[in-house]
Design a protein around this motif. Structure first.
Motif, PDB file in Angstrom:
ATOM      1  N   TYR A  11       0.859  -1.189   0.000  1.00  0.00           N
ATOM      2  CA  TYR A  11       0.000   0.000   0.000  1.00  0.00           C
ATOM      3  C   TYR A  11       0.900   1.246   0.000  1.00  0.00           C
ATOM      4  N   ALA A  14       1.122   4.468   2.460  1.00  0.00           N
ATOM      5  CA  ALA A  14       0.335   4.184   3.667  1.00  0.00           C
ATOM      6  C   ALA A  14       1.018   4.749   4.910  1.00  0.00           C
ATOM      7  N   SER A  59      -6.766   7.343   0.993  1.00  0.00           N
ATOM      8  CA  SER A  59      -5.457   6.984   1.561  1.00  0.00           C
ATOM      9  C   SER A  59      -5.569   5.714   2.403  1.00  0.00           C
ATOM     10  N   TYR A  60      -4.452   4.992   2.456  1.00  0.00           N
ATOM     11  CA  TYR A  60      -4.366   3.754   3.229  1.00  0.00           C
ATOM     12  C   TYR A  60      -3.624   4.002   4.532  1.00  0.00           C
ATOM     13  N   HIS A  61      -4.025   3.268   5.578  1.00  0.00           N
ATOM     14  CA  HIS A  61      -3.439   3.431   6.902  1.00  0.00           C
ATOM     15  C   HIS A  61      -3.247   2.056   7.533  1.00  0.00           C
ATOM     16  N   VAL A  73      -5.232  -2.976   7.844  1.00  0.00           N
ATOM     17  CA  VAL A  73      -5.069  -1.825   6.962  1.00  0.00           C
ATOM     18  C   VAL A  73      -6.469  -1.293   6.693  1.00  0.00           C
ATOM     19  N   ARG A  75      -8.810   1.969   4.714  1.00  0.00           N
ATOM     20  CA  ARG A  75      -8.799   2.970   3.644  1.00  0.00           C
ATOM     21  C   ARG A  75      -9.794   4.058   4.015  1.00  0.00           C
ATOM     22  N   PHE A 130     -13.875   5.181   7.517  1.00  0.00           N
ATOM     23  CA  PHE A 130     -12.968   4.271   6.828  1.00  0.00           C
ATOM     24  C   PHE A 130     -13.567   2.889   6.735  1.00  0.00           C
ATOM     25  N   VAL A 133      -9.553  -2.942   4.783  1.00  0.00           N
ATOM     26  CA  VAL A 133      -9.248  -3.604   3.504  1.00  0.00           C
ATOM     27  C   VAL A 133      -8.433  -4.881   3.712  1.00  0.00           C
ATOM     28  N   GLU A 134      -7.781  -4.996   4.871  1.00  0.00           N
ATOM     29  CA  GLU A 134      -7.015  -6.203   5.146  1.00  0.00           C
ATOM     30  C   GLU A 134      -6.792  -6.331   6.651  1.00  0.00           C
TER      31      GLU A 134
END
Length: 136
Positions: A11, A14, A59-61, A73, A75, A130, A133-134
């Motif tokens: 990502y 991230a 954005s990914y975190h 993770v 988004r 948010f 996503v994983e």
């Protein structure tokens, strides 16, 4: 193997961070995210503006637990400004904490922002929603 580095490769761009202001709070809130109970968060506009490259929608975190290990993770799907005094029951429920009530949200967030040194009823917050996503 460095799992955070691997996730940052997967990502790009991230951010890796933990919720809250203590390891215990980070563990509790990360667990709520993984379980799908917590789908929103907020921060003071003041703390948001201290970041050099503030995150935006899409954005990914990488969410860390209290020991700094990644747990999932997320988004970011939306960010908006809202005053503390104007936070709704719906948003409080999306934060997923305590009994999910606005009263609980107000009490806990007032305490948090007081510890941060920025609390005011009319303070501006960055309200973030948010999705996971994983799960790591």
């Amino acid at each position: 193997m460095d799992l955070i580095a691997d996730l940052k490769r997967k990502y790009p761009g991230a951010w890796a961070w933990a919720f809250g202001d203590s390891p215990e709070m980070a563990d509790e809130l990360a667990d709520l995210v993984v379980k799908g109970i917590k789908t929103a968060s907020c921060c003071s506009l003041a703390s948001f503006n201290t970041d050099d490259a503030a995150p935006g929608p899409g954005s990914y975190h990488i969410i860390l637990n209290g020991q700094g290990a990644p747990v999932c993770v997320i988004r970011m799907v939306s960010l908006r400004l809202v005053r503390f005094s104007e936070v709704t029951e719906t948003f409080a429920r999306k934060e997923g904490e305590g009994d999910l009530s606005l009263a609980y949200w107000r009490a806990e967030h007032q305490a948090f922002f007081t510890r941060e040194g920025v609390f005011a009823e009319d303070m501006e917050l960055v309200a973030e929603e948010f999705r996971v996503v994983e799960v790591v």
